[in-house]
Design an enzyme around this catalytic site. Structure first.
Site, PDB file in Angstrom:
ATOM      1  CE1 TYR A 193       4.689 -14.059 -30.796  1.00 21.54           C
ATOM      2  CE2 TYR A 193       5.970 -16.170 -30.563  1.00 21.54           C
ATOM      3  CZ  TYR A 193       5.486 -15.329 -31.547  1.00 21.54           C
ATOM      4  OH  TYR A 193       5.625 -15.009 -33.039  1.00 21.54           O
ATOM      5  CE1 TYR A 245       5.357 -13.010 -40.723  1.00 16.76           C
ATOM      6  CE2 TYR A 245       4.209 -13.525 -42.610  1.00 16.76           C
ATOM      7  CZ  TYR A 245       4.473 -13.607 -41.114  1.00 16.76           C
ATOM      8  OH  TYR A 245       3.581 -14.553 -40.571  1.00 16.76           O
ATOM      9  CB  VAL A 263       3.174 -18.967 -40.920  1.00 15.82           C
ATOM     10  CG1 VAL A 263       4.313 -17.873 -41.079  1.00 15.82           C
ATOM     11  CG2 VAL A 263       2.921 -19.478 -39.415  1.00 15.82           C
TER      12      VAL A 263
HETATM   13  N1  GLU Z   1       4.119 -18.884 -33.927  1.00 14.43           N
HETATM   14  C1  GLU Z   1       4.753 -18.200 -35.145  1.00 14.43           C
HETATM   15  C2  GLU Z   1       6.228 -18.240 -34.594  1.00 14.43           C
HETATM   16  O1  GLU Z   1       6.400 -17.491 -33.594  1.00 14.43           O
HETATM   17  C3  GLU Z   1       4.485 -17.008 -35.691  1.00 14.43           C
HETATM   18  C4  GLU Z   1       4.681 -17.012 -37.260  1.00 14.43           C
HETATM   19  C5  GLU Z   1       4.000 -16.382 -37.918  1.00 14.43           C
HETATM   20  O2  GLU Z   1       2.556 -16.065 -38.449  1.00 14.43           O
HETATM   21  O3  GLU Z   1       4.464 -14.944 -38.477  1.00 14.43           O
HETATM   22  O4  GLU Z   1       7.206 -18.640 -35.268  1.00 14.43           O
END
Ligand code: GLU
Length: 309
Positions: A193, A245, A263
Site C-alpha cells: 500500500y 474524499y 494528498v
Molecule cells: N498515503 C496516504 C495515506 O494512506 C494516502 C493519502 C491520500 O492521498 O489520500 O494516508
C-alpha cells in the site's frame, strides 16, 4: 463527443494563470515530512483525449507523489484478477467519513465502504499481494504499460516516511485482519500500500494512463483492453460517488465528472468518450483536495461543457 477544442492550449493556460494566487488558500500535506517539502508554487495541468490529442501547461511534466490516485490503478488490477468476488470483501458506497476513518470499519465488520478510502485500498493491496508473486513490481509495470512510459518510479523517501508514520493505516489493516478480511500478512500488505502511494508521476503520464476509463476499458494509445467495459463503468461510478474524499458530493454537484484526488495535490477527472484531465498543485483544502486543481477542473468542465449529468 463534440467539444469546442479550438484554442485548447490558450484556454488551459488562461485557467491555470487565473489560479496563480489561489494556491495560498491551501496547505501542503504535512502528515509525512517528505510531502511537506514540495514547492507549493508548482502547478500544472494536462488533457489527453481518446483521439490522441494532448495539451499540457505549466509544470505538467514535473513528477509528484500520486498518493491516493494510486487507488484507481490498484482497483483495476484487483478487479482484473478476482472479478466479481471482490465485491464480497469491499462495498461500493460513499463513506461520508474522512478517508482514513476507522469508526465505520468496526461497525461494518471489517468490510470497507468502498475501494478508494484507505481501508478499501488496503484491502485491495491485500488482493494484489495475495495474487501476484511480486505485487509491487506488477503495480509499477502496469502503470508503465498503460501510460506507455517507462519513466515512472517510486519515491523511496516518501515510502520511508509513510512507513514511519503509518500507524493509522496499520490499525485499519489489523482491524480488517481481525474480521478475517485480510489474507496476507499485514506488514506485507502495508508495504504494498505504501509503495503504491509513493509512486511519482506527472500530469501527462496520469492523463494518458487513465484514458482507458474514458474509452470503455480500451487504451486508445495502443488499442489494447485494460479492463472490460463493465469494469470501466464500475470504476467511474465509484469515482463519481467517492473519488474526491468527503467532498465528492460537492464535486458531482459543481463539476459532474468521475474523479480521484490525492494528498500530493493531484486530481484526475475522467470525461467518458472524450478524455482525461489531470491538474496538480500541492496546497490542499480542508478535505484534502488541491485548491487549484479543483478550481481548474471546475473551470474547464464549465467552459467545455464536460459534465456527464
Ligand atoms: N498515503 C496516504 C495515506 O494512506 C494516502 C493519502 C491520500 O492521498 O489520500 O494516508
Amino acid at each position: 463527443m463534440n467539444k469546442d477544442l479550438s484554442n485548447l492550449r490558450e484556454k488551459l493556460q488562461a485557467l491555470l494563470l487565473a489560479q496563480r494566487d489561489k494556491s495560498a488558500r491551501g496547505n501542503v500535506a504535512d502528515y509525512i515530512p517528505a510531502l511537506a517539502e514540495v514547492d507549493p508554487n508548482l502547478m500544472g495541468a494536462a488533457i489527453a483525449t481518446i483521439d490522441g490529442d494532448f495539451v499540457g501547461v505549466g509544470d505538467y511534466q514535473h513528477a509528484f507523489s500520486i498518493q491516493s490516485i494510486s487507488k484507481v490503478f490498484g482497483l483495476v488490477m484487483a478487479m482484473n484478477r478476482v472479478g466479481d468476488a471482490l465485491w464480497q470483501r469491499v462495498n461500493m458506497e460513499p463513506s461520508g467519513q474522512p478517508f482514513n476513518s476507522i469508526i465505520q470499519l468496526e461497525w461494518e465488520k471489517g468490510i470497507p465502504r468502498n475501494p478508494v478510502i484507505n481501508a478499501g485500498a488496503i484491502l485491495i493491496s491485500d488482493v494484489l499481494v495475495s495474487h501476484y508473486s511480486a505485487s509491487k513490481l506488477a503495480f509499477i509495470s502496469f502503470l508503465r504499460t498503460i501510460a506507455n512510459d517507462e519513466d515512472i518510479h517510486i519515491d523511496h523517501d516518501v515510502f520511508q516516511s509513510e512507513l514511519a508514520h503509518g500507524n493509522r493505516n496499520a490499525a485499519l489493516a489489523y482491524l480488517m485482519k481481525s474480521f478475517n478480511n485480510i489474507e496476507a500478512e499485514v506488514p506485507d500488505v502495508l508495504e504494498h500500500y505504501f509503495t503504491q502511494c509513493s509512486v511519482t508521476m506527472n500530469c501527462q503520464q496520469l492523463a494518458q494512463s487513465l484514458l482507458f476509463l474514458a474509452n470503455k476499458g480500451v487504451n486508445p494509445l495502443n488499442n489494447t483492453a485494460v479492463c472490460t467495459r463493465k469494469e470501466a463503468h464500475r470504476v467511474n461510478a465509484i469515482l463519481s460517488t467517492s473519488g474526491m474524499y468527503d467532498q465528492s458530493g460537492e464535486f458531482a454537484f459543481s463539476v459532474g465528472l468521475p474523479a480521484k484526488s490525492g494528498v500530493g495535490g493531484g486530481i484526475v477527472a475522467i470525461v467518458p468518450n472524450f478524455g482525461v484531465i489531470c491538474a496538480w498543485s500541492p496546497p490542499l483544502n480542508s478535505f484534502g483536495n488541491s485548491v487549484v486543481g479543483m478550481n481548474f477542473i471546475a473551470g474547464l468542465a464549465e467552459e467545455l461543457g464536460l459534465s456527464i449529468y
